[in-house]
Design a protein around this motif. Structure first.
Motif, PDB file in Angstrom:
ATOM      1  N   SER A 156     -67.857  -1.427  36.574  1.00  0.00           N
ATOM      2  CA  SER A 156     -66.839  -1.935  37.495  1.00  0.00           C
ATOM      3  C   SER A 156     -67.120  -1.504  38.929  1.00  0.00           C
ATOM      4  O   SER A 156     -67.008  -2.311  39.864  1.00  0.00           O
ATOM      5  CB  SER A 156     -65.457  -1.432  37.056  1.00  0.00           C
ATOM      6  OG  SER A 156     -64.461  -1.891  37.938  1.00  0.00           O
ATOM      7  N   GLN A 160     -67.821  -3.832  42.692  1.00  0.00           N
ATOM      8  CA  GLN A 160     -66.793  -3.844  43.732  1.00  0.00           C
ATOM      9  C   GLN A 160     -67.387  -4.252  45.076  1.00  0.00           C
ATOM     10  O   GLN A 160     -68.531  -3.938  45.394  1.00  0.00           O
ATOM     11  CB  GLN A 160     -66.137  -2.464  43.841  1.00  0.00           C
ATOM     12  CG  GLN A 160     -65.251  -2.128  42.655  1.00  0.00           C
ATOM     13  CD  GLN A 160     -64.559  -0.793  42.782  1.00  0.00           C
ATOM     14  OE1 GLN A 160     -64.705  -0.104  43.777  1.00  0.00           O
ATOM     15  NE2 GLN A 160     -63.799  -0.426  41.765  1.00  0.00           N
ATOM     16  N   ALA A 187     -60.934  -0.610  39.580  1.00  0.00           N
ATOM     17  CA  ALA A 187     -61.614  -0.333  38.301  1.00  0.00           C
ATOM     18  C   ALA A 187     -60.639  -0.025  37.183  1.00  0.00           C
ATOM     19  O   ALA A 187     -61.057   0.333  36.077  1.00  0.00           O
ATOM     20  CB  ALA A 187     -62.584   0.836  38.473  1.00  0.00           C
ATOM     21  N   ALA A 190     -61.227  -1.525  33.614  1.00  0.00           N
ATOM     22  CA  ALA A 190     -62.395  -0.968  32.944  1.00  0.00           C
ATOM     23  C   ALA A 190     -62.115   0.445  32.460  1.00  0.00           C
ATOM     24  O   ALA A 190     -62.483   0.826  31.337  1.00  0.00           O
ATOM     25  CB  ALA A 190     -63.596  -0.975  33.888  1.00  0.00           C
ATOM     26  N   TYR A 262     -61.247  -8.805  39.378  1.00  0.00           N
ATOM     27  CA  TYR A 262     -62.672  -9.085  39.339  1.00  0.00           C
ATOM     28  C   TYR A 262     -63.235  -9.304  40.739  1.00  0.00           C
ATOM     29  O   TYR A 262     -62.534  -9.592  41.691  1.00  0.00           O
ATOM     30  CB  TYR A 262     -62.972 -10.316  38.480  1.00  0.00           C
ATOM     31  CG  TYR A 262     -62.287 -11.587  38.929  1.00  0.00           C
ATOM     32  CD1 TYR A 262     -62.781 -12.320  39.984  1.00  0.00           C
ATOM     33  CD2 TYR A 262     -61.125 -12.028  38.284  1.00  0.00           C
ATOM     34  CE1 TYR A 262     -62.141 -13.478  40.397  1.00  0.00           C
ATOM     35  CE2 TYR A 262     -60.477 -13.165  38.694  1.00  0.00           C
ATOM     36  CZ  TYR A 262     -61.003 -13.896  39.751  1.00  0.00           C
ATOM     37  OH  TYR A 262     -60.361 -15.026  40.159  1.00  0.00           O
TER      38      TYR A 262
END
Length: 532
Positions: A156, A160, A187, A190, A262
């Motif tokens: 994750s 970013q 994050a 995740a 996302y």
């Protein structure tokens, strides 16, 4: 064509239902009338089991979320000495089964271990019982399970957007504030997924809690079956674990909500450069975690193995290795095959919501301990035998109890989620235009799968297969309850010796397991790095 899809969906649904069978069987145990043994368990043991299990889950959950997230952030966002090799080295604790790490620490830090002997003789520090309380067992779980959070949080952080982090820096935010207010919130899904998997593994553990004499639902399930020979009570206890597992899954989904986290970018730029003393402090922290979770236990296993190799080594270890290899290879191939069939994109549009739900339900086996899987299958076989006898047939207990086929079925149902999630991720990246073009060129369904879908899904299939292989090799409860007579594996040998306090003798089979697991994790890391 429509008839073909209907037939295909029926077969897929039947396959998914078969994989999910142990979950249904365990849940059906409550349809039976209560027994005196269940009343005894409920009144005398259940409150303590609930308390001890909650303490374990809370402690491990907090520990792995903090440690895994910090490690992932440091290796992705900070440039410090040794970062390149430590980034992949932090995956290696995956190769060490939790019960192996447990018996190593018990052998070193127990009252008769050389660490306490040295403290008493040279420093005058009084001894302590490492098994008392819950701090030692929580620390063991944190060290062996943090890679789940580390792996998912690392992926994750790599995705970013650097623009957001740079904007935070330009607005004067310090590194800690950027980490807490930008990187961690992005994050969060995740991290939550990694913590969820960790809690599932903690619930499923049997070896560590047994070595530490720590009572949980898993040890109670084994006691109900192994000591009291009551499949019904074991199944009822297992069904309570099912409820806990479903609650954890629901809580994780609810906490995530409908927010979007996302980002399509993949970052290869370090946000911070740690120089001088700060960089070396970070290095020693990350290296210290690596030492405690992998390097030190491996070194201790090597020392014990070298000391007793000439005495302990026999041809039996070759038999243990062969048994482990056959079960691991067979279970991996079967699991990956079923997961690939369920994840194929060629029938996605034709699936009903019911079929999609059933497929997802079939992947919930990972939320169940191996002991639950074993009890579910044993309970199911017993009920089928009773029905067969009632209808005038013969019992099938002697055919399935203690058979390789029943054990492989437990592996497939237990680890389907790992293979399916990895394979499905590759499947969802295949654009529909590829299948449509192949159809227009006259490709049959089998050729479409063979020449288009399988090559494009292969990275996910291989990655899922490697992770399944590691987990099957380490699986203890299901193997312990369902293995055929004479089919002792490396995992069984390690547990039997370490549970008797023979830690040095358990080092040789443990070393074989760690070596095999390390090779698999290095291959997985190589595949994983190709994504970035």
């Amino acid at each position: 064509m429509k008839k073909v899809f209907i037939k295909s969906n029926f077969l897929i649904g039947l396959l998914a239902l078969t994989v999910a069978l142990p979950i249904f069987v365990v849940s059906s145990a409550w349809l039976l009338p209560g027994t005196d043994l269940w009343s005894h368990f409920a009144q005398t043991l259940l409150p303590d089991l609930v308390t001890s299990t909650l303490i374990l889950l809370i402690g491990v959950g907090i520990g792995v979320s903090i440690l895994g997230t910090i490690l992932a952030y440091l290796v992705v966002m900070v440039e410090f000495p040794g970062r390149a090799w430590l980034e992949w080295a932090l995956f290696l604790p995956f190769a060490i089964p939790a019960y192996v790490l447990a018996f190593v620490y018990l052998g070193v830090f127990d009252y008769s271990g050389y660490a306490q002997v040295w403290l008493r003789e040279y420093l005058g520090i009084p001894g302590f019982d490492i098994r008392s309380g819950y701090w030692a067992i929580i620390l063991t779980f944190v060290l062996v399970f943090y890679p789940y959070v580390y792996m998912m949080a690392r992926a994750s952080f790599k995705r970013q957007k650097m623009q957001m982090i740079e904007a935070g820096k330009m607005l004067g935010a310090k590194p800690l504030r950027v980490f807490w207010r930008i990187s961690v919130p992005l994050a969060r899904p995740a991290i939550a997924a990694g913590v969820l998997v960790t809690l599932m593994e903690t619930l499923a553990d049997f070896g560590v809690v047994s070595l530490f004499n720590y009572s949980t639902f898993t040890t109670a399930i084994y006691s109900a079956w192994g000591d009291f020979r009551s499949i019904e009570v074991a199944a009822q206890l297992a069904s309570l674990l099912v409820l806990v597992s479903f609650f954890l899954i629901y809580f994780e989904r609810k906490a995530r909500g409908s927010a979007k986290y996302y980002s399509s970018d993949v970052s290869n730029v370090k946000a911070y450069y740690a120089k001088g003393a700060i960089g070396w402090l970070i290095f020693f922290f990350v290296f210290g975690v690596f030492m405690l979770s992998f390097a030190m236990p491996l070194l201790q296993i090597l020392i014990w193995s070298a000391e007793l190799f000439s005495i302990e080594w026999t041809h039996r270890y070759f038999d243990y290795f062969v048994s482990s290899g056959i079960l691991t290879l067979s279970a991996t191939v079967l699991t990956v095959f079923v997961a690939t069939v369920l994840a194929l994109p060629s029938r996605r549009k034709s699936e009903s919501k019911g079929l999609q739900l059933l497929i997802r339900f079939s992947t919930l086996g990972y939320a169940l301990p191996g002991s639950v899987m074993a009890v579910g299958l044993l309970y199911g076989v017993q009920n089928i035998s009773l029905i067969s006898i009632y209808l005038g047939g013969s019992s099938i207990n002697h055919i399935l109890f203690g058979s390789v086929s029943l054990l492989l079925f437990a592996y497939v149902s237990r680890f389907m989620a790992i293979a399916f999630n990895s394979t499905s991720a590759s499947s969802e990246q295949i654009k529909p235009i590829y299948g449509q073009s192949a159809r227009l060129l006259g490709a049959s369904r089998l050729r479409l799968i063979r020449d288009v879908y399988l090559p494009m899904m292969m990275p996910g299939i291989l990655a899922g297969g490697l992770l399944v292989a590691v987990d099957v090799m380490k699986e203890l409860p299901a193997t312990y309850l369902l293995r055929p007579f004479g089919w002792d594996t490396l995992a069984i040998r390690v547990f039997e010796l370490s549970s008797e306090g023979l830690y040095e003798r358990a080092a040789i089979p443990a070393l074989m397991m760690v070596f095999f697991g390390a090779i698999i994790m290095l291959l997985f890391n190589k595949l994983d790095n190709k994504k970035y």
